[in-house]
Scaffold this active site. Sequence first.
Site, short mmCIF file in Angstrom:
data_model
loop_
_atom_site.label_atom_id
_atom_site.label_comp_id
_atom_site.label_asym_id
_atom_site.label_seq_id
_atom_site.Cartn_x
_atom_site.Cartn_y
_atom_site.Cartn_z
N GLU A 265 0.89 -1.17 0.00
CA GLU A 265 0.00 0.00 0.00
C GLU A 265 0.92 1.21 0.00
O GLU A 265 1.56 1.50 1.02
CB GLU A 265 -0.87 0.00 1.27
CG GLU A 265 -1.91 -1.09 1.33
CD GLU A 265 -3.06 -0.88 0.36
OE1 GLU A 265 -3.31 0.28 -0.03
OE2 GLU A 265 -3.68 -1.87 -0.02
N CYS A 300 -2.30 9.18 3.36
CA CYS A 300 -1.97 8.64 2.03
C CYS A 300 -2.97 9.07 0.97
O CYS A 300 -2.61 9.33 -0.16
CB CYS A 300 -1.85 7.13 2.09
SG CYS A 300 -3.34 6.33 2.69
P1 NAD Z 1 8.76 4.73 4.37
O1 NAD Z 1 8.67 3.91 3.13
O2 NAD Z 1 9.94 5.61 4.52
O3 NAD Z 1 8.76 3.78 5.66
C1 NAD Z 1 7.73 2.87 5.89
C2 NAD Z 1 8.27 1.71 6.71
O4 NAD Z 1 9.25 1.04 5.93
C3 NAD Z 1 8.96 2.13 8.01
O5 NAD Z 1 8.66 1.20 9.01
C4 NAD Z 1 10.42 2.08 7.64
O6 NAD Z 1 11.27 1.83 8.74
C5 NAD Z 1 10.44 0.90 6.69
N1 NAD Z 1 11.58 0.90 5.74
C6 NAD Z 1 12.24 1.97 5.22
N2 NAD Z 1 13.24 1.55 4.43
C7 NAD Z 1 13.22 0.20 4.44
C8 NAD Z 1 14.00 -0.82 3.82
N3 NAD Z 1 15.05 -0.52 3.02
N4 NAD Z 1 13.68 -2.12 4.05
C9 NAD Z 1 12.62 -2.44 4.83
N5 NAD Z 1 11.87 -1.53 5.48
C10 NAD Z 1 12.15 -0.22 5.28
O7 NAD Z 1 7.40 5.54 4.49
P2 NAD Z 1 6.97 6.55 5.65
O8 NAD Z 1 7.70 7.83 5.46
O9 NAD Z 1 7.04 5.88 6.97
O10 NAD Z 1 5.42 6.74 5.30
C11 NAD Z 1 4.98 7.63 4.35
C12 NAD Z 1 4.56 6.90 3.09
O11 NAD Z 1 3.58 5.90 3.39
C13 NAD Z 1 3.88 7.84 2.11
O12 NAD Z 1 4.34 7.55 0.82
C14 NAD Z 1 2.41 7.48 2.26
O13 NAD Z 1 1.60 7.80 1.15
C15 NAD Z 1 2.49 6.01 2.49
N6 NAD Z 1 1.23 5.52 3.08
C16 NAD Z 1 0.40 4.76 2.31
C17 NAD Z 1 -0.83 4.31 2.83
C18 NAD Z 1 -1.75 3.45 2.00
O14 NAD Z 1 -2.67 2.85 2.58
N7 NAD Z 1 -1.58 3.38 0.70
C19 NAD Z 1 -1.16 4.63 4.15
C20 NAD Z 1 -0.28 5.41 4.90
C21 NAD Z 1 0.92 5.85 4.36
#
Ligand code: NAD
Length: 495
Positions: A265, A300
């Site tokens: 997502e 999001c």
């Molecule tokens: P992010 O991708 O930076 O981090 C999300 C998670 O992934 C965190 O727990 C982080 O520690 C982990 N992560 C980061 N790098 C990683 C790697 N290399 N390997 C494994 N895990 C890793 O995102 P964020 O800044 O926490 O959240 C914002 C994003 O989430 C925005 O793009 C937003 O649109 C999206 N989002 C989507 C939905 C949806 O339902 N589509 C809902 C909420 C947020």
Amino acid sequence: MLDQKEVNKFRFNQIQNQKILVGSNWVHSKSGQTQSIISPIDGKEISKLQVCDHLDVNDAVLSGRETYERGDWSNMPPINRKKIMLKIAELIEKNMLELAVLGARDNGTEINMALKAEPGSAAGTFRYYAEAIDKIYGEISNTSNNFLGLIHKEPVGVVAAIVPWNFPLMIGAWKIAPALAMGNSVVIKPSEAASLSLLKLGEICLEAGLPPGTLNIVTGNGRITGQALALHMDVDVLTFTGSGTTGRKLLEYSAQSNMKKIYQELGGKSPNIVFADTENLEEAAKVSTMGIFRNSGEVCVAGSRLLVEKEIHDEFLGMVYKFTKNLKIGDPLDLNNDIGAINSLSQLKSDLDFVEKAKSEGGKIEIGGNRVLEDSGGFYMEPTIISSVKQDTTIFQNEVFGPVLTVTPFENENDAVELSNATAFGLASGLWTSNLSRAHRMIRKIKAGTVFVNTYGGSDNTLPLTGVKQSGNGSDKSLHALDKFTDLKSVWMKI
Ligand code: NAD
């Protein structure tokens, strides 16, 4: 109605340094490494988080696997699993305000919203999937009479979940609850920028009687902890919510390890299209304003691209301006404020950089664009409206994930569809019109997982949240979410 005194009861609670949950044990990471948890309210440290490496992740996955194979949860009669999940929902509700305040101190979400969207929604999610547990059937296929074809629905085994910081409890529950409902074990990694409420959920699950090892929680950053989980050879399914940048890496990790199934997502840059024939433009402006600025745009599905029919562009922009001007920004735990803090200093800087870039590419700042309340030590930003934004600009094409709304005029229906679909994303969209035929034509043409018509935002557990294009591939919520955590097994018996 929330009472300020009730909120204040929890806001200064001492928060212990955090541990991780492996089986029934709350433990430190093996390396002993920790990181600060900084509250965006005032920029101060409120606790410490364990930073897990591959050894801790391995312990958590092993714990999930052993519990799964022993059948503590996976073989428990569905009716008993249901009771425990209902108990989890009940305990979340019992601790609702505490959970909401804890979460708001961690990620900056304004408390009214935090209460509803975080524990409120998480309790509802656990209840929804608990009630589904004993209503899920296998199938008998339509084979010839000398054979019997059965389709079993089985748990996948160990599910890993990686979640972001904007609504950790709600999004965590969207993943944990359906995975548990199907009998799986779960290892979850919250975001390093908001882990507290999910760690508290771990306590609640154990108190409700969830067998130890069924839910394990590891914490730490993405590059080390998240990567170790995504590369693990004994994780069957990885369910992820976060950015597309991380999503791409997860696909690679799956290919490099055991080809675990990945459901994502991801982000959005959702259009909100307003036609001149909208019945109540004032109402549309009010809802559209909150459709982007709620939770500082850290949503999001935020309607971050306002597309307005040319003939009402100036009038409508004026209305949105008026509502935006009246929004009160500040301490998320002060009930007088509409909008809280930006999650982190790095997110705030990124939001401000997007504004500068938009200006340099011809965007006109109508309101906002600045950091505010810097003296508090916290991370606050004005709701920002940028008009005259063209399709080929950075701000039109990229997700800010902050309080920034772009405004672009359109000529007619075809133009509106083209602009709507002109980014790599396809998460949500909004459509305002009183013409029913036009609404149906547009719904078919807009490439997005959700279309809000004459409203923006709002949902419940019965509708899937899903994305198309680069907004992801898996549904959270609704009964469809169960499919991600279910293996189908065909049985072919000669009679
Ligand atoms: P992010 O991708 O930076 O981090 C999300 C998670 O992934 C965190 O727990 C982080 O520690 C982990 N992560 C980061 N790098 C990683 C790697 N290399 N390997 C494994 N895990 C890793 O995102 P964020 O800044 O926490 O959240 C914002 C994003 O989430 C925005 O793009 C937003 O649109 C999206 N989002 C989507 C939905 C949806 O339902 N589509 C809902 C909420 C947020």
